[in-house]
Design a protein around this motif. Structure first.
Motif, mmCIF file in Angstrom:
data_model
loop_
_atom_site.group_PDB
_atom_site.id
_atom_site.type_symbol
_atom_site.label_atom_id
_atom_site.label_comp_id
_atom_site.label_asym_id
_atom_site.label_seq_id
_atom_site.Cartn_x
_atom_site.Cartn_y
_atom_site.Cartn_z
ATOM 1 N N LYS B 276 0.841 -1.211 0.000
ATOM 2 C CA LYS B 276 0.000 0.000 0.000
ATOM 3 C C LYS B 276 0.866 1.247 0.000
ATOM 4 N N ILE B 277 1.356 1.593 -1.189
ATOM 5 C CA ILE B 277 2.330 2.687 -1.242
ATOM 6 C C ILE B 277 1.715 4.055 -0.974
ATOM 7 N N THR B 278 0.405 4.185 -1.132
ATOM 8 C CA THR B 278 -0.216 5.489 -0.785
ATOM 9 C C THR B 278 -0.103 5.754 0.715
ATOM 10 N N GLU B 279 -0.084 4.693 1.532
ATOM 11 C CA GLU B 279 0.131 4.846 2.978
ATOM 12 C C GLU B 279 1.621 4.871 3.317
ATOM 13 N N LEU B 280 2.364 4.000 2.636
ATOM 14 C CA LEU B 280 3.774 3.804 2.977
ATOM 15 C C LEU B 280 4.644 4.978 2.545
ATOM 16 N N GLY B 281 4.256 5.580 1.414
ATOM 17 C CA GLY B 281 5.034 6.694 0.886
ATOM 18 C C GLY B 281 5.162 7.848 1.870
ATOM 19 N N PRO B 282 4.030 8.362 2.373
ATOM 20 C CA PRO B 282 4.125 9.474 3.333
ATOM 21 C C PRO B 282 4.939 9.097 4.571
ATOM 22 N N LEU B 283 4.792 7.865 5.029
ATOM 23 C CA LEU B 283 5.580 7.412 6.182
ATOM 24 C C LEU B 283 7.079 7.486 5.875
ATOM 25 N N CYS B 284 7.458 6.932 4.725
ATOM 26 C CA CYS B 284 8.878 6.935 4.348
ATOM 27 C C CYS B 284 9.394 8.367 4.216
ATOM 28 N N ASN B 285 8.606 9.217 3.580
ATOM 29 C CA ASN B 285 9.023 10.614 3.410
ATOM 30 C C ASN B 285 9.228 11.283 4.767
ATOM 31 N N ALA B 286 8.299 11.034 5.685
ATOM 32 C CA ALA B 286 8.395 11.659 7.008
ATOM 33 C C ALA B 286 9.610 11.143 7.779
ATOM 34 N N GLU B 287 9.941 9.874 7.569
ATOM 35 C CA GLU B 287 11.044 9.256 8.305
ATOM 36 C C GLU B 287 12.380 9.361 7.573
ATOM 37 N N ASN B 288 12.384 10.053 6.450
ATOM 38 C CA ASN B 288 13.606 10.197 5.659
ATOM 39 C C ASN B 288 14.141 8.832 5.200
ATOM 40 N N ILE B 289 13.208 7.963 4.859
ATOM 41 C CA ILE B 289 13.552 6.628 4.355
ATOM 42 C C ILE B 289 13.386 6.631 2.835
ATOM 43 N N TRP B 290 14.402 6.205 2.126
ATOM 44 C CA TRP B 290 14.334 6.108 0.656
ATOM 45 C C TRP B 290 13.310 5.032 0.290
ATOM 46 N N MET B 291 12.296 5.395 -0.477
ATOM 47 C CA MET B 291 11.349 4.371 -0.927
ATOM 48 C C MET B 291 11.640 4.017 -2.386
ATOM 49 N N HIS B 292 12.012 2.771 -2.577
ATOM 50 C CA HIS B 292 12.200 2.239 -3.931
ATOM 51 C C HIS B 292 11.013 1.331 -4.237
ATOM 52 N N ILE B 293 10.477 1.440 -5.441
ATOM 53 C CA ILE B 293 9.360 0.578 -5.821
ATOM 54 C C ILE B 293 9.826 -0.433 -6.857
ATOM 55 N N ASP B 294 9.678 -1.700 -6.541
ATOM 56 C CA ASP B 294 9.979 -2.773 -7.487
ATOM 57 C C ASP B 294 8.661 -3.291 -8.048
ATOM 58 N N ALA B 295 8.407 -2.971 -9.313
ATOM 59 C CA ALA B 295 7.176 -3.437 -9.969
ATOM 60 C C ALA B 295 7.557 -4.298 -11.169
ATOM 61 N N ALA B 296 8.551 -5.155 -10.963
ATOM 62 C CA ALA B 296 9.201 -5.891 -12.061
ATOM 63 C C ALA B 296 8.192 -6.425 -13.082
ATOM 64 N N TYR B 297 7.218 -7.190 -12.594
ATOM 65 C CA TYR B 297 6.225 -7.756 -13.505
ATOM 66 C C TYR B 297 5.066 -6.795 -13.763
ATOM 67 N N ALA B 298 4.456 -6.301 -12.675
ATOM 68 C CA ALA B 298 3.199 -5.544 -12.796
ATOM 69 C C ALA B 298 3.361 -4.215 -13.518
ATOM 70 N N GLY B 299 4.586 -3.664 -13.501
ATOM 71 C CA GLY B 299 4.808 -2.322 -14.037
ATOM 72 C C GLY B 299 4.269 -2.116 -15.444
ATOM 73 N N SER B 300 4.395 -3.130 -16.291
ATOM 74 C CA SER B 300 3.940 -2.984 -17.675
ATOM 75 C C SER B 300 2.455 -2.656 -17.755
ATOM 76 N N SER B 301 1.684 -3.172 -16.817
ATOM 77 C CA SER B 301 0.230 -2.973 -16.885
ATOM 78 C C SER B 301 -0.166 -1.528 -16.629
ATOM 79 N N PHE B 302 0.736 -0.757 -16.014
ATOM 80 C CA PHE B 302 0.381 0.614 -15.653
ATOM 81 C C PHE B 302 0.224 1.513 -16.877
ATOM 82 N N ILE B 303 0.556 1.001 -18.062
ATOM 83 C CA ILE B 303 0.299 1.787 -19.278
ATOM 84 C C ILE B 303 -1.183 1.801 -19.614
ATOM 85 N N CYS B 304 -1.988 0.932 -18.967
ATOM 86 C CA CYS B 304 -3.443 0.935 -19.181
ATOM 87 C C CYS B 304 -4.090 1.803 -18.101
#
Lengths: 486, 486
Positions: B276-304
């Motif tokens: 749930k990156i919509t929740e996790l992102g703000p947390l990481c930003n607040a904590e100064n944690i680098w958030m990397h997203i690995d969407a190895a397989y699913a990423g292609s679908s985001f073009i739809c």
């Protein structure tokens, strides 16, 4: 006894997009593929008539193509037209016989054919089951290649050896793998004698060594591995000697550090110099330092008996690497790495029996197989010898012209030379050469001086290309000297 | 005025091996290359009639070929014969419409053509000058692709952006790059507030996080980087939630550790679950944690557009990666990685403006260019949708058979299912399937249970293949259940 439900496969769902139009079918691929074969053959047959170094400014490409991908398919003709319009003007022609920069990037028709097959099969060999032929051919090809180099038996997999070879993408990856494996082994070793010490504390004391002439990727491997790395000074031949390393190791040990890794170079990037591994190997073995040998360029030459003595001392090494994709007619990427103990490499990554950073991998050993069989060992040896002889021809021409000096011993296919005089003069010469784009060389620094590197690179480089290159260089030099002195 | 020496290029040296026989010339390559195009087209057109999983034992290959490379050249016919005799029996046919294992490994005719061109050009793009077109097309293609995914402007290079994309070999490499960049940034940041602290001490306190469902390469990146890594428990949908991560971060901070990196997964390997990156992102930003997203397989679908909401929250990330070589018709290797600040990545490696471990690189963006233009965005979207619909068809069939259960939500092209009953039963089913080799699936563990994964993989997988696969599975299951209960 259970009652089985009816197995019904007639599922009535709307699969409206299941009959999407095919963009390019097999029939069109047959036609376009054959055209592409001719395109590639035409390119390679006529490459010497092209300007070897492109005449474009940084950022040239962006404005030549749209800023977004097309919504609807375009025609193949349009794509191919743009290859000529957009891509070709921005290519540095590595396969040109006028290309004398860096080191060679190998290519050959058998390797191109193998690569086409590899692409067609499209299998990913990350475990044995993911494609057995992929894993198995790689192991056997690395044994073939190891035997061609007369590597000690320890490095071969055979049917029950502890060693073996693996294909990495580049020498940088191989160096990093070796350093990480050595780190893992060193931490384990210190832990055994001093179980109280934390891993972080041990790592903070580890010191790796490499030549001041070594490739920057060794320093980078140290940075990635989070260990200290010290550059070892070289002798008058740009070679690391045992005496120098021995002193540094003693100093570091006295200061509480733990020497654990030495990356020897056979054939340095600037001048193709050779560290004295026959001296360094026994030292590393005695000090429990992992010796990795990076012979990225020079390694290919060791298949010739007359160059094999350059590899003497490999018996002391823990790992050895060179790039068939540089000088053995196998196109990029194909970097061959051997270790004496496969378990050292596997142990460093705990998680699976895979020997590199990427999990997925192409069927790269097909290229080795095609090239070894189509050239034979004799054909490959003849190829190496031809390049070395061409370099000797160039060296002889340089030596005959008293305006120039040779800056490092010419052992293989690289000649380091310069105009006697200032760095500025030599920089001006190279700048003019690059501007004209008829031949392509890159410089290096040797003992702080600006030096030109002439590498014999092309598969089709002949005596006349070397002679023409020299004529061009001397003509430019004459003009330049005239200008400077008038 | 200096006296110029005579420029003499007539060097009389014995260049005896300079006229070595040519193994395969351009004319023969034209012939063999066209045959190879037909070979590949024949292979792909008839692939569905092959056993998808090979029937060989480990070690099968070594005894089928000589133990050393030939001394003299062999004929091309002999090599090609051996492809059929030695290689083909050991291939797992990833491009078969009966292949439902792992995730797809993309392939398409336009990508194969681009790869042939890439091989023919044989240029190595490790700096701009090493081949300007190579570096520049890559940057623009990653902008095209970023726009197709509607990535935030921050991630695009444009002409003056701070972000941008780069092609890596695999997602494993991208994860490692991100972790190392984050490590470098964290060390710098702690140093600024506490200059006394040593780098080794800081690194020993760094903690990275990732899902317990994440790919093993994330754990391995932690091992390589020498930092601690903790696995975050997932919710009932196998998703990491902010609440869970928040607690771990608080615990670790209280214990004196420094949380610095979170690798989120969109589309996990076992079940294609989404953190749930919509929740996790703000947390990481607040904590100064680098958030990397690995969407190895699913990423292609985001073009739809209909799947793009799965990527919502990417605006909080520092880096993002997915593999067009999995599901976007671009064959291996081509992993696309974007960062918001290029300087973070470059800074981590100090030595040169290169963004990956290997220095050398193929001209991989050609594949993207050919595929984007030959398919158009609409064609690529249609392709993704077709696979998702086929997975839905399979899910519907599974659901209709009460002997089976679905084990995870079917979001894209992967269906996780099992026979109701013991792990042994499901293991026996998979073993029989693999033994027969008509379809190929691999298992996973979900909450400790043995689960079968049915992935729609092939470019040519049609409704009938999915139906046949289901018929085959149900028939085998019936036999198996009969045996178990009789």
């Amino acid at each position: 006894m259970t009652v089985f439900v009816c197995v019904c496969v007639c599922v009535c769902v709307c699969v409206c997009s299941l009959n999407s139009r095919v963009t390019m079918d097999a029939a069109e691929f047959r036609r376009r593929g054959k055209e592409m074969v001719d395109f590639v053959a035409d390119y390679l047959e006529n490459i010497e008539h092209r300007r070897v170094y492109p005449d474009v400014e940084p950022g040239y490409l962006r404005s030549m193509i749209p800023s977004e991908a097309p919504l609807e398919p375009e025609s193949y003709e349009d794509v191919l037209k743009d290859v000529d319009r957009v891509i070709m003007p921005g290519i540095t022609h590595w396969q040109s016989p006028h290309f004398h920069a860096y080191f060679p990037s190998a290519s050959s028709y058998p390797a191109l054919l193998a690569d086409m097959l590899c692409g067609g099969l499209g299998c990913i060999g990350f475990t044995w089951a993911a494609s057995p032929a992929c894993t198995e051919l790689e192991t056997v090809m690395l044994d073939w290649l190891g035997k061609m180099l007369q590597l000690p038996e320890d490095f071969l997999a055979g049917t029950k050896g502890q060693g073996g070879g693996v294909i990495q993408g580049t020498a940088s990856e191989a160096t990093l793998m070796a350093l990480l494996a050595a780190r893992c082994k060193a931490v384990k070793c210190v832990h055994e004698s001093d179980p109280q010490r934390s891993e972080a504390d041990i790592i903070s004391k580890l010191i790796a060594y490499t030549s001041e002439e070594a490739h920057s990727s060794v320093e980078r491997a140290g940075l990635i591995g989070g260990v200290g790395i010290r550059m070892v000074a070289t002798d008058e031949h740009f070679s690391v000697r045992a005496e120098t390393l021995e002193k540094m190791v003693a100093e570091d040990k006295a200061a509480g550090f733990i020497p654990f890794f030495f990356c020897a170079t056979l054939g340095t990037t600037p001048s193709c110099a050779f560290d004295k591994i026959t001296e360094l190997g026994p030292l590393c073995n005695a000090e429990n330092i992992w010796m990795h040998i990076d012979a990225a360029y020079a390694g290919s030459s060791f298949i010739c008996p007359e160059f094999r003595p350059l590899l003497d001392g490999v018996e002391f090494a823990d790992s050895f690497n060179f790039n068939p994709h540089k000088w053995l007619l196998v196109n990029f990427d194909c970097s061959a790495m051997w270790v004496k103990k496969r378990t050292d490499l596997i142990g460093a990554f705990k998680l699976d029996p895979h020997w590199g950073i990427p999990l997925g991998r192409r069927f790269r050993s097909l290229k080795l197989w095609f090239v070894f069989r189509m050239y034979g060992q004799s054909g490959l040896q003849a190829y190496i010898r031809k390049h070395v002889e061409l370099a000797k021809v160039f060296e002889t021409m340089v030596k005959k012209d008293k305006r120039f000096e040779i800056c490092a011993e010419v052992v293989l296919g690289l000649v380091c030379f310069r105009l006697k005089g200032s760095d500025e003069l030599n920089e001006a010469l190279l700048k003019e050469m690059t501007h004209l784009g008829r031949i392509h060389l890159v410089p290096c620094k040797l003992r702080g001086r600006f030096v030109l590197r002439f590498a014999v690179c092309g598969r089709t480089t002949e005596l006349r290309h070397v002679q023409e290159a020299w004529t061009h260089i001397t003509e430019l030099s004459s003009e330049l000297l005239l200008k400077h002195h008038s």
